[in-house]
Scaffold this motif. Structure first.
Motif, short mmCIF file in Angstrom:
data_model
loop_
_atom_site.label_atom_id
_atom_site.label_comp_id
_atom_site.label_asym_id
_atom_site.label_seq_id
_atom_site.Cartn_x
_atom_site.Cartn_y
_atom_site.Cartn_z
N THR A 37 94.14 37.54 48.96
CA THR A 37 95.49 37.97 48.62
C THR A 37 95.43 39.29 47.84
N VAL A 38 96.48 40.09 48.00
CA VAL A 38 96.65 41.33 47.25
C VAL A 38 98.02 41.28 46.60
N SER A 39 98.08 41.61 45.30
CA SER A 39 99.33 41.47 44.56
C SER A 39 99.68 42.75 43.82
N ALA A 40 100.97 43.06 43.79
CA ALA A 40 101.51 44.08 42.88
C ALA A 40 102.11 43.32 41.70
N ILE A 41 101.56 43.53 40.50
CA ILE A 41 101.95 42.71 39.37
C ILE A 41 102.45 43.56 38.21
N GLN A 42 103.23 42.90 37.36
CA GLN A 42 103.68 43.50 36.11
C GLN A 42 103.24 42.61 34.97
N ASN A 43 102.48 43.17 34.03
CA ASN A 43 102.03 42.45 32.85
C ASN A 43 102.88 42.85 31.65
N LYS A 44 103.38 41.86 30.94
CA LYS A 44 104.13 42.10 29.71
C LYS A 44 103.51 41.25 28.61
N VAL A 45 103.35 41.83 27.41
CA VAL A 45 102.80 41.10 26.27
C VAL A 45 103.70 41.35 25.07
N ASP A 46 104.15 40.26 24.44
CA ASP A 46 104.92 40.34 23.19
C ASP A 46 103.98 40.04 22.03
N ASP A 63 100.18 46.96 37.65
CA ASP A 63 98.82 47.02 38.14
C ASP A 63 98.74 46.26 39.46
N SER A 64 97.55 46.18 40.02
CA SER A 64 97.33 45.43 41.26
C SER A 64 96.23 44.41 41.03
N GLU A 65 96.21 43.39 41.87
CA GLU A 65 95.23 42.32 41.73
C GLU A 65 94.82 41.85 43.12
N ALA A 66 93.53 41.58 43.29
CA ALA A 66 93.02 41.00 44.54
C ALA A 66 92.34 39.69 44.20
N SER A 67 92.59 38.65 45.01
CA SER A 67 92.06 37.32 44.70
C SER A 67 91.56 36.63 45.95
N LEU A 68 90.55 35.80 45.75
CA LEU A 68 90.14 34.86 46.79
C LEU A 68 91.00 33.62 46.67
#
Length: 210
Positions: A37-46, A63-68
């Motif tokens: 899988t390939v993902s376009a992700i948004q990370n938020k940290v409070d 960012d982007s992420e690739a996963s098995l």
């Protein structure tokens, strides 16, 4: 007599073809599969912190992420399919950075890695080759922070993901999925600062079904 025989033969062939088609269609989305899988992700940290200039701040990065991924689908009814999934990220993602004042100007930055997810996704067949589904998942990831003032540190966050998606059977062995998911993680403390991540992402995956 010949006409009757021909008609009966044609009817039998149509019935057999229809039954075979229905049987093959019911095999879609069922059984073991592996993929990427390939993902376009948004990370938020409070953040909450004993350092006043950090307390109440938040970061947001894309960012982007690739996963098995590995999954197993099973028929719950002729129209409903349940899918158990396991995924592991192949790359780290950016957790953002924060500038603060502690006598002098300082900053810390972070990243997320070792992202693991276990999920259950009940889905409903829309025709023979498409499946719409909801998703509930358990997530775990590791955060690593570096700080210009201190040694930084790392933590493990756990969270709950909720999502929805659609899957397409391209043929008897290939399956295409696209989904959207949001994940809210636990708040964990590193040095003097507590971070609470939340992620959201759009994912596309291609799987091979055995």
């Amino acid at each position: 007599m010949k006409s009757t025989t021909l008609a009966l033969t044609a009817a039998a062939l149509l019935a057999t073809t229809g039954a075979t088609f229905a049987q093959n269609a019911q095999q879609n989305f069922v059984g073991p599969a592996i993929g990427l899988t390939v993902s376009a992700i948004q990370n938020k940290v409070d953040y909450e912190s004993t350092i006043a200039s950090i307390n109440g701040q938040s970061t947001q990065t894309n960012d982007s992420e690739a996963s098995l991924i590995a999954s197993y689908g099973f028929a719950m009814t002729p129209d409903w399919v349940g899918t158990i999934g396991l995924s592991y990220s192949l790359k780290s993602t950016d957790a953002g950075s924060v500038s603060y004042t502690a006598g002098t100007a300082q900053s810390f930055s972070g990243k997320f890695k070792d992202h693991l997810a276990i999920s259950f996704a009940p889905g409903y067949r829309v025709g023979p080759n498409a499946l719409v589904y909801g998703k509930l998942a358990y997530h775990q990831l590791k955060s690593e922070f570096t700080d210009t003032l201190s040694a930084g540190g790392s933590n493990t966050h756990t969270g709950t993901g909720i999502g929805f998606g659609v899957a397409f059977a391209l043929d008897s062995h290939l399956e295409l999925r696209t989904e959207y998911e949001t994940v809210t993680y636990s708040a964990e403390k590193t040095q003097l600062t507590t971070g609470k991540p939340k992620t959201s992402g759009l994912t596309v995956g291609l799987l091979y079904k055995f």
